[in-house]
Design an enzyme around this catalytic site. Structure first.
Site, mmCIF file in Angstrom:
data_model
loop_
_atom_site.group_PDB
_atom_site.id
_atom_site.type_symbol
_atom_site.label_atom_id
_atom_site.label_comp_id
_atom_site.label_asym_id
_atom_site.label_seq_id
_atom_site.Cartn_x
_atom_site.Cartn_y
_atom_site.Cartn_z
ATOM 1 N N TRP A 169 37.067 -30.809 -21.769
ATOM 2 C CA TRP A 169 37.438 -31.831 -20.785
ATOM 3 C C TRP A 169 37.510 -33.208 -21.455
ATOM 4 O O TRP A 169 38.432 -33.982 -21.200
ATOM 5 C CB TRP A 169 36.431 -31.853 -19.636
ATOM 6 C CG TRP A 169 36.879 -32.660 -18.445
ATOM 7 C CD1 TRP A 169 37.581 -32.239 -17.369
ATOM 8 C CD2 TRP A 169 36.652 -34.069 -18.229
ATOM 9 N NE1 TRP A 169 37.815 -33.270 -16.493
ATOM 10 C CE2 TRP A 169 37.254 -34.411 -16.993
ATOM 11 C CE3 TRP A 169 36.003 -35.063 -18.953
ATOM 12 C CZ2 TRP A 169 37.226 -35.696 -16.473
ATOM 13 C CZ3 TRP A 169 35.972 -36.360 -18.440
ATOM 14 C CH2 TRP A 169 36.581 -36.662 -17.209
ATOM 15 N N PHE A 211 37.295 -17.533 -8.703
ATOM 16 C CA PHE A 211 35.858 -17.445 -8.424
ATOM 17 C C PHE A 211 35.119 -16.593 -9.457
ATOM 18 O O PHE A 211 35.494 -16.588 -10.626
ATOM 19 C CB PHE A 211 35.621 -16.983 -6.986
ATOM 20 C CG PHE A 211 36.267 -17.865 -5.969
ATOM 21 C CD1 PHE A 211 35.972 -19.226 -5.926
ATOM 22 C CD2 PHE A 211 37.190 -17.369 -5.055
ATOM 23 C CE1 PHE A 211 36.578 -20.062 -5.000
ATOM 24 C CE2 PHE A 211 37.804 -18.198 -4.124
ATOM 25 C CZ PHE A 211 37.487 -19.550 -4.107
ATOM 26 N N LYS A 244 38.686 -29.038 -2.365
ATOM 27 C CA LYS A 244 38.652 -28.672 -3.778
ATOM 28 C C LYS A 244 39.554 -29.538 -4.644
ATOM 29 O O LYS A 244 39.240 -29.847 -5.791
ATOM 30 C CB LYS A 244 39.044 -27.200 -3.919
ATOM 31 C CG LYS A 244 39.112 -26.689 -5.345
ATOM 32 C CD LYS A 244 39.467 -25.217 -5.338
ATOM 33 C CE LYS A 244 39.741 -24.706 -6.755
ATOM 34 N NZ LYS A 244 41.015 -25.187 -7.280
ATOM 35 N N ALA A 282 41.228 -15.698 -4.178
ATOM 36 C CA ALA A 282 40.406 -14.560 -4.606
ATOM 37 C C ALA A 282 39.420 -14.130 -3.536
ATOM 38 O O ALA A 282 38.958 -12.990 -3.548
ATOM 39 C CB ALA A 282 39.664 -14.902 -5.888
ATOM 40 N N THR A 317 40.265 -25.440 -16.221
ATOM 41 C CA THR A 317 40.026 -26.346 -17.343
ATOM 42 C C THR A 317 39.687 -25.564 -18.605
ATOM 43 O O THR A 317 40.175 -25.873 -19.692
ATOM 44 C CB THR A 317 38.881 -27.320 -17.001
ATOM 45 O OG1 THR A 317 39.159 -27.932 -15.742
ATOM 46 C CG2 THR A 317 38.751 -28.397 -18.045
ATOM 47 N N LYS A 368 37.370 -22.707 -14.129
ATOM 48 C CA LYS A 368 38.211 -21.731 -14.816
ATOM 49 C C LYS A 368 39.476 -22.348 -15.387
ATOM 50 O O LYS A 368 39.836 -22.087 -16.530
ATOM 51 C CB LYS A 368 38.599 -20.609 -13.853
ATOM 52 C CG LYS A 368 37.447 -19.885 -13.207
ATOM 53 C CD LYS A 368 37.950 -18.892 -12.183
ATOM 54 C CE LYS A 368 38.868 -19.519 -11.161
ATOM 55 N NZ LYS A 368 38.262 -20.640 -10.416
ATOM 56 N N PHE A 403 28.828 -30.896 -19.057
ATOM 57 C CA PHE A 403 28.964 -32.216 -18.439
ATOM 58 C C PHE A 403 28.119 -33.219 -19.223
ATOM 59 O O PHE A 403 27.147 -32.842 -19.889
ATOM 60 C CB PHE A 403 28.500 -32.173 -16.982
ATOM 61 C CG PHE A 403 29.461 -31.475 -16.056
ATOM 62 C CD1 PHE A 403 30.239 -32.194 -15.172
ATOM 63 C CD2 PHE A 403 29.594 -30.088 -16.079
ATOM 64 C CE1 PHE A 403 31.126 -31.556 -14.317
ATOM 65 C CE2 PHE A 403 30.477 -29.434 -15.241
ATOM 66 C CZ PHE A 403 31.250 -30.177 -14.349
ATOM 67 N N ARG A 447 47.602 -19.547 -11.636
ATOM 68 C CA ARG A 447 48.156 -19.455 -10.288
ATOM 69 C C ARG A 447 48.647 -20.831 -9.827
ATOM 70 O O ARG A 447 48.146 -21.855 -10.271
ATOM 71 C CB ARG A 447 47.083 -18.960 -9.314
ATOM 72 C CG ARG A 447 46.672 -17.526 -9.516
ATOM 73 C CD ARG A 447 45.458 -17.190 -8.675
ATOM 74 N NE ARG A 447 44.286 -17.947 -9.084
ATOM 75 C CZ ARG A 447 43.208 -18.115 -8.343
ATOM 76 N NH1 ARG A 447 43.150 -17.611 -7.126
ATOM 77 N NH2 ARG A 447 42.182 -18.800 -8.800
#
Length: 756
Positions: free
Chosen positions: A609, A492, A242, A461, A209, A207, A580, A231
């Site tokens: 990215w 999430f 993470k 979340a 990125t 999210k 990716f 956030r």
């Protein structure tokens, strides 16, 4: 330091002279306050090592036009590179002084510009600068994109830290944030009027990125004002599994280390306020159990300089008790007893201490075992700081007054008659507000391409409502103006962060979102299609790095369900497929096709990215088109429904459960909250994010399950009821190999390594 004593001046000059003769030092840069410039210091630097061009020799050469044989301030050079077509223009230099001011004036005048200088304290300057803030950011973002495009040619993509060590950092600091001059003291009531502008919601996989890539595409490439609202990350996941939450590659918030660590200390302020309240609860129980009414009264309302007075918060408590007296000497014995005794039932305490670290051994503890606590001990626990109700209040509040009122309403326990005991009853509301007074201000940051970002609040979340702040959204909407976009991120999937965004945050803010951006990855869909388990830190299995159309097709059932959940709220859905390098064209095409067939307005592959905003232009265009569509936004449930029915609606319509099952504890709590008048609040489910069900191992779209509700808590200040699903924990634990193994500090350069 405004000036230096002679002995300090001598030390500084001596150090400069030493550096002049050190063959390993190729340049010397001086960092002085505007009032600390001294010719003796400036001219001590050898002209050939004078990085900033501050010496008389270099400035003299610059004035004569001998730019090839003099050192010029990199800041001045960067400003000149950013500015174009200056002939005949008037240029106001704000906040510059000394050699930098002289260099800029000389360079600008050689370009044909007329220059003027003034300081930040100049009367009425700030109000004039604020008018052009978004325009300045927007115009410079386009220039910065040209600079960034040169770095785009680098392969592989540089690490986050590498960006901060590259020349881009110099350029990004020129003008973009205007030394963080920002109208935080704006009129919030005016901001509340803005409710019809475009607000986008981003969730699911990658999210942060995608959020950054999207606003970079909107502003730097499509010339549309935009703001990202993110956030603040917790140190729990940053040092756990993470990692951070600044985005990645060419789509990230900078400076990344500041973002992922303490930032402006908001989470620390929440921790301090939360634990002050926890300490007040236990201390009050102890004192009431060991003192008479008279002793308590004499300590709570002491005589100071011969005068006994109630504090304002004590007067408010008297009023709630129906005691309309202001003179402490006039209370009867019965009134004194009512006033001093909260009679907290220790077995009903729901307020826990918090810590912003993943620590599984604090999930269940015993407190009060020292002899000084006189035998008063009880079982308790720690939650992670971002699960604190104070964090939820910060994210949902609309003003300082509103925040203070919410803090006072927080229920910490029940008394022995079953009535709620609040922070206001404990007399701690004002102190909590003082601790939180600076945390209410969003932090202004920027993306790699100069798009502005508000970082504010950080509720998880899965164990909270998982959204950035209402204040950040409203201020951002005010700043982007008509036709601008605010991209606000939540945690999430659509079953958790998005559902709470709509049913809790939108009810509080009154804002109506225009678009939902669902973020997906081929890898995540393969897992939902039956792919092997993924272990943090271990290499991915070949199923995730080689083409496997069947796994992708099977896993798209989860994406279809996420789209259906979003459609429950009547808002158009755009799917952003975070690509990716191991994803095949066939896999990407398959996901986008299935998403569109399942009701998505559009589905777009994104390469932000690796390519920055340029890689999300197609997504930005799809979002703009979707935002122009009419939507029929609606909430999932009516607040007037009983608590049990609201939980059941979420379980069945969002998660796909057959029904719910309440534990005796949960049933008792629901009955208590309903009797206390809290039955009309929205629901904030605490549930695993790893599955639509309560069982993390069940991927895809589980059906036929009964959703167990083990406990129900009330966050009255935040304004929601908080059911715990299954064995959901509010304190994460550390894995076998946490991220902290890779995090280090270079003691010479103070460079942080290993954060991601």
């Amino acid at each position: 330091q405004t000036s230096f004593p002679p002995f300090i001046l001598s030390i500084i000059v001596g150090e400069i002279l030493r550096l002049n003769e050190d063959p390993t030092v190729h340049g010397v840069a001086l960092h002085l306050s505007e009032n600390a410039y001294s010719n003796k210091i400036l001219n001590a630097v050898k002209p050939e090592k004078d990085v900033d061009g501050v010496s008389d020799v270099n400035l003299g050469r610059l004035v004569r036009g001998d730019t090839y044989n003099c050192s010029i301030s990199p800041t001045a050079s960067a400003v000149m590179e950013l500015l174009e077509k200056l002939d005949g223009k008037k240029v106001l230099l704000v906040g510059t002084c000394g050699p930098l001011e002289a260099s800029l004036q000389c360079l600008l005048q050689r370009k044909g510009a007329m220059t003027m200088s003034c300081q930040w304290k100049t009367q009425q300057l700030q109000s004039k600068v604020n008018i052009f803030l978004c325009q300045i950011i927007r115009s410079h973002s386009a220039t910065l994109q040209c600079i960034l495009s040169k770095l785009m040619k680098l392969s592989p993509t540089p690490t986050c830290t590498a960006f901060l060590n590259s020349a881009i950092w110099i350029w990004l600091n020129i003008h973009i944030v205007l030394h963080f001059i920002f109208p935080f003291r704006m009129n919030f009531k005016q901001a509340n009027k803005i409710s019809s502008l475009s607000e986008i919601f981003s969730n699911l996989k990658g999210k942060s990125t995608v959020t950054i890539g999207l606003v970079q595409a909107l502003t730097a490439h499509l010339n549309v004002n935009s703001f990202a609202c993110l956030r603040q990350p917790s140190q729990g996941p940053t040092f756990g599994v993470k990692g951070g939450a600044a985005g990645g590659g060419y789509a990230q918030v900078i400076p990344m280390e500041e973002f992922n660590l303490h930032l402006t200390g908001d989470i620390h302020a929440i921790t301090a306020a939360n634990n002050l309240l926890a300490a007040a609860v236990d201390a009050r129980i102890l004192h009431e159990s060991t003192q008479s009414d008279k002793a308590l009264y004499n300590r709570l309302v002491p005589v100071v300089n011969g005068v006994r007075e109630f504090s304002s918060i004590q007067l408010a408590r008297l009023k709630r008790l129906g005691i309309n007296k202001t003179d402490p000497g006039t209370l009867t014995a019965d009134e004194i007893s009512k006033f001093v005794r909260l009679d907290i039932d220790p077995s009903t305490i729901t307020w826990q201490r918090v810590l912003d670290t993943n620590d599984r051994f604090l999930r269940k503890i015993t407190i009060g075992q020292a002899n000084t606590e006189k035998g008063f001990f009880r079982q308790a626990q720690f939650d992670i700081a971002v699960a604190s109700e104070i964090m939820a209040i910060l994210a949902l509040t609309t003003s300082l007054a509103d925040m203070k009122e919410r803090l006072g309403k927080m229920v910490v326990a029940n008394d022995k008659n079953g009535q709620p005991v609040t922070a206001e009853d404990l007399g701690v509301t004002g102190a909590l507000a003082v601790l939180m007074k600076d945390a209410i201000k969003p932090t202004l940051m920027q993306t790699l391409e100069g798009t502005p970002v508000f970082v504010h609040a950080g509720p998880f979340a899965n164990i909270a409502h998982g959204n950035s702040s209402v204040l950040a959204d409203k201020i951002a909407l005010k700043l982007v103006g008509e036709g601008g976009f605010v991209v606000t991120e939540a945690g999430f999937g659509a079953d958790i962060g998005m559902e709470k965004f709509f049913n809790i945050k939108c009810r509080t803010s009154g804002l109506v979102p225009s678009v939902v951006v669902l973020v997906a990855t081929v890898r995540a869909l393969k897992m939902h299609g039956g792919g092997p388990n993924v272990t943090a830190g271990a290499p991915l299995k070949k199923e995730y790095t080689e083409e496997n159309l069947q796994l992708v097709a099977d896993g798209c059932c989860n994406l279809q369900k996420q789209i259906q959940i979003a459609q429950l709220f009547g808002v158009p859905v755009v799917v952003a497929l975070n690509v990716f390098k191991t994803d095949s064209h066939a896999e990407v095409d398959l996901v986008c096709e299935i998403a569109k067939q399942s009701g998505a307005f559009d589905a777009v592959p994104c390469n932000h990215w690796s390519a920055g905003g340029r890689g999300a232009v197609e997504l930005a265009q799809a979002v703009r088109k979707a935002a122009s569509q009419e939507n029929s936004f609606k909430y999932l449930y009516n607040l007037e429904l009983p608590i049990i029915e609201k939980i059941r609606i979420i379980a069945q319509k969002v998660y796909g459960a057959e029904d719910i099952e309440l534990s005796p504890v949960a049933q008792s709590q629901i009955s208590r909250y309903s009797k206390q008048g809290f039955g009309n609040l929205p629901i904030c489910m605490a549930k695993t994010h790893l599955s639509l069900s309560h069982q993390p191992e069940r991927k895809g779209v589980p059906t036929g399950f009964i959703l167990p509700i083990s406990d129900v808590r009330a966050s009255i200040g935040a304004g929601f009821i908080y059911p715990l699903v299954g064995t959901m924990s509010t304190m994460p634990g550390l894995p076998t190999r946490p991220c902290f193994y890779d995090i280090d500090l270079d003691p010479d350069t103070e460079q942080v390594k290993g954060l991601f």
